[in-house]
Design an enzyme around this catalytic site. Structure first.
Site, PDB file in Angstrom:
ATOM      1  N   LYS A  22       0.832  -1.212   0.000  1.00  0.00           N
ATOM      2  CA  LYS A  22       0.000   0.000   0.000  1.00  0.00           C
ATOM      3  C   LYS A  22       0.864   1.258   0.000  1.00  0.00           C
ATOM      4  CE  LYS A  22      -2.980   0.769   3.561  1.00  0.00           C
ATOM      5  NZ  LYS A  22      -2.966   2.112   4.160  1.00  0.00           N
ATOM      6  N   SER A  23       1.824   1.328   0.926  1.00  0.00           N
ATOM      7  CA  SER A  23       2.663   2.535   1.018  1.00  0.00           C
ATOM      8  C   SER A  23       3.401   2.784  -0.298  1.00  0.00           C
ATOM      9  CB  SER A  23       3.709   2.355   2.125  1.00  0.00           C
ATOM     10  OG  SER A  23       3.089   2.350   3.376  1.00  0.00           O
ATOM     11  N   GLY A  95      -4.868   8.225   5.280  1.00  0.00           N
ATOM     12  CA  GLY A  95      -3.965   9.212   5.874  1.00  0.00           C
ATOM     13  C   GLY A  95      -2.763   9.464   4.982  1.00  0.00           C
ATOM     14  N   GLN A 170       4.736   9.441   7.119  1.00  0.00           N
ATOM     15  CA  GLN A 170       3.849  10.356   6.397  1.00  0.00           C
ATOM     16  C   GLN A 170       4.341  11.792   6.543  1.00  0.00           C
ATOM     17  OE1 GLN A 170      -0.104   9.414   7.789  1.00  0.00           O
ATOM     18  NE2 GLN A 170      -0.136   7.464   6.690  1.00  0.00           N
ATOM     19  N   ASP A 321       1.875  -0.891  12.122  1.00  0.00           N
ATOM     20  CA  ASP A 321       0.595  -1.346  11.573  1.00  0.00           C
ATOM     21  C   ASP A 321       0.269  -2.783  11.975  1.00  0.00           C
ATOM     22  OD1 ASP A 321       0.248   1.111  10.438  1.00  0.00           O
ATOM     23  OD2 ASP A 321       0.935   0.535   8.451  1.00  0.00           O
TER      24      ASP A 321
HETATM   25  C1  S3P Z   1       2.445   5.040   6.264  1.00  0.00           C
HETATM   26  C2  S3P Z   1       3.026   5.449   7.428  1.00  0.00           C
HETATM   27  C3  S3P Z   1       2.545   5.053   8.769  1.00  0.00           C
HETATM   28  C4  S3P Z   1       1.624   3.846   8.678  1.00  0.00           C
HETATM   29  C5  S3P Z   1       0.605   3.987   7.597  1.00  0.00           C
HETATM   30  C6  S3P Z   1       1.281   4.135   6.250  1.00  0.00           C
HETATM   31  C7  S3P Z   1       3.010   5.513   4.979  1.00  0.00           C
HETATM   32  O1  S3P Z   1       1.820   6.122   9.330  1.00  0.00           O
HETATM   33  O2  S3P Z   1       0.987   3.627   9.927  1.00  0.00           O
HETATM   34  O3  S3P Z   1      -0.242   2.849   7.555  1.00  0.00           O
HETATM   35  O4  S3P Z   1       2.660   4.950   3.917  1.00  0.00           O
HETATM   36  O5  S3P Z   1       3.817   6.445   4.998  1.00  0.00           O
HETATM   37  P1  S3P Z   1       2.528   7.319  10.172  1.00  0.00           P
HETATM   38  O6  S3P Z   1       3.404   8.074   9.261  1.00  0.00           O
HETATM   39  O7  S3P Z   1       1.385   8.138  10.705  1.00  0.00           O
HETATM   40  O8  S3P Z   1       3.285   6.620  11.267  1.00  0.00           O
END
Ligand code: S3P
Length: 437
Positions: A22-23, A95, A170, A321
């Site tokens: 996903k990321s 997010g 993020q 996660d």
């Molecule tokens: C992600 C970063 C993480 C993770 C989220 C995906 C990303 O969040 O929990 O599921 O793709 O950069 P945070 O940056 O809020 O820790």
């Protein structure tokens, strides 16, 4: 609202390739937008979150052409300005979409409004708004621009040095993306290394970065603004966080033998394997490969006895996660597991500390929420129960694994639509890998 009815399983067996990460899928679409030329992306995750990012990328001027079910080509704007979007940009539940796109939008001379669903509108945005404002972006929004919707009037930004209070990929990625078009050298320092997919992929697109690991564990990335991204061809590795559900199921169900192919094993994501290794649980790695700067492996998992685990500090961002799922694992480990330093879980898609503790208790687990984590006593036999996802995909799937390893009874999980955000085929994978009792 749909629900799942999960029966206890005997084992998980077979070979399986997880869906795209996903990321990494989000980042491929975003860098494809910013690049000069056409980026070919294979094994893209066609789940709601990444499709939101892809739609926004199109609203900003990228041309997207699907080649097959999970392969697509994104032709970027390159050095041309982004197109001003004609409507509000909706990140849905994602997010990553909201926070990474905010960095892109803030550095373009356009006006935009970014929103999301009810859960995302509750989540904190100040952590990205504050550094972007320091870089010169004009951002307004609810509660002093700390909640979506936010409006962004982008600009030519100035580079900053930013020390983030939280290790958040993020936040780091948002600032680096804004820094791509800022004047000067943008620097992000984080207390512990969070997932580094943005750094790796920027390099695959030809961007030069300077990366340093500090002795105390903090991590520093420097990026010179004004560099051109060059389109490339990428295969997205299988999502370790999706694979983790089946790793845990295979460890807990006696007689399991599961081979997971093509899974991303970037060390900033595989904290679960580190914790397992510290509890003398070892998985076989059958091969190692590299795709777009990301390491990829085939894992073989068989059931093994488990000891309680102590999880905290710098490890947390590497398994953030997986914590709801690790709570399920801990119910079957011998001894008391402590998870600390994970207050971030309270501001995810749900308050994951309360959600997993409340629901696993209904199944007989001995689990207590802590302000920044969980305490779990094991081993405790679980029993089927009626439970809630709290609208959170990772809670729904962790409870499904609990239902599979329960000793008796059916587990009904309500509100499972949320699983579409990251793992739309979860139910089909369950049916194909699980051996019924
Ligand atoms: C992600 C970063 C993480 C993770 C989220 C995906 C990303 O969040 O929990 O599921 O793709 O950069 P945070 O940056 O809020 O820790």
């Amino acid at each position: 609202m749909s629900s799942w009815r999960i029966q206890p399983a005997r084992a998980v067996r077979g070979r399986w390739r997880p869906p795209g990460d996903k990321s990494i899928s989000h980042r491929a679409a975003i860098l494809g937008l910013l690049a000069e030329g056409t980026t070919e992306i294979n094994h893209f995750l066609t789940a709601d979150d990444c499709l939101r990012t892809l739609h926004i990328v199109q609203q900003l001027g990228a041309h997207v052409e699907w080649r097959s079910g999970t392969s697509l080509a994104v032709t970027g704007v390159g050095r041309q300005p982004l197109q001003e979007p004609p409507d509000v940009l909706d990140a849905g539940n994602s997010g990553t979409t909201a926070r990474l796109m905010a960095g892109v939008l803030a550095s373009a001379p356009i006006f935009s409004v970014l929103t999301g669903d009810e859960s995302l509108r509750r989540r904190p945005m100040r952590r990205i708004v504050e550094p972007l404002q320091r870089m010169g972006a004009q951002i307004d929004g609810r509660e002093g621009a700390s909640r979506l919707p936010i409006s962004i009037r982008g600009n030519t930004l100035r580079a900053i040095q930013y020390v983030t209070p939280v290790a958040s990929a993020q936040v780091k990625s948002c600032i680096l993306l804004a820094g791509l078009r800022a004047a000067g050298i943008t620097e992000v320092v984080e207390p512990y290394l969070s997932r580094d997919h943005t750094e790796r992929m920027l390099q695959a697109f030809g961007v030069e970065l300077e990366i340093q690991m500090g002795e105390s564990g903090h991590h520093r990335v420097r990026l010179r603004g004004g560099q051109t991204l060059h389109a490339c061809s990428l295969t997205v590795p299988g999502d370790f966080s999706s694979a983790a559900f089946w790793i845990v199921a295979a460890l807990l169900l006696p007689g399991s033998d599961l081979i997971i192919e093509g899974v991303g094993v970037n060390p900033t994501r595989t904290g679960l394997l580190e914790v397992l290794a510290s509890a003398d649980v070892h998985l076989d790695w059958e091969q190692l490969d590299e795709q777009g700067g990301e390491p990829v492996a085939t894992l073989r998992v068989r059931a093994q006895p488990l000891r309680a685990m102590q999880i905290g500090g710098a490890l947390i961002p590497r398994l953030i996660d997986e914590i709801p799922l690790m709570a399920v694992l801990a119910t079957q480990a011998v001894g008391e597991t402590h998870i600390r330093d994970a207050a971030e879980l309270r501001v995810k898609e749900s308050d994951r500390i309360e959600a997993i503790a409340t629901e696993l208790r209904k199944m007989g687990a001995q689990i207590d929420p802590l302000p920044d984590g969980l305490r779990i006593q094991g081993p405790t036999p679980l029993h089927g129960a009626e439970v809630q996802s709290h609208g959170d995909h990772r809670i729904a799937m962790a409870l499904a694994i609990a239902g599979l390893v329960a000793q008796t009874g059916e587990t009904t999980i309500h509100e499972v639509e949320c699983v579409q955000t990251s793992f739309p085929d979860f139910e089909q994978v369950l049916a194909s890998l699980c051996v019924p009792r």
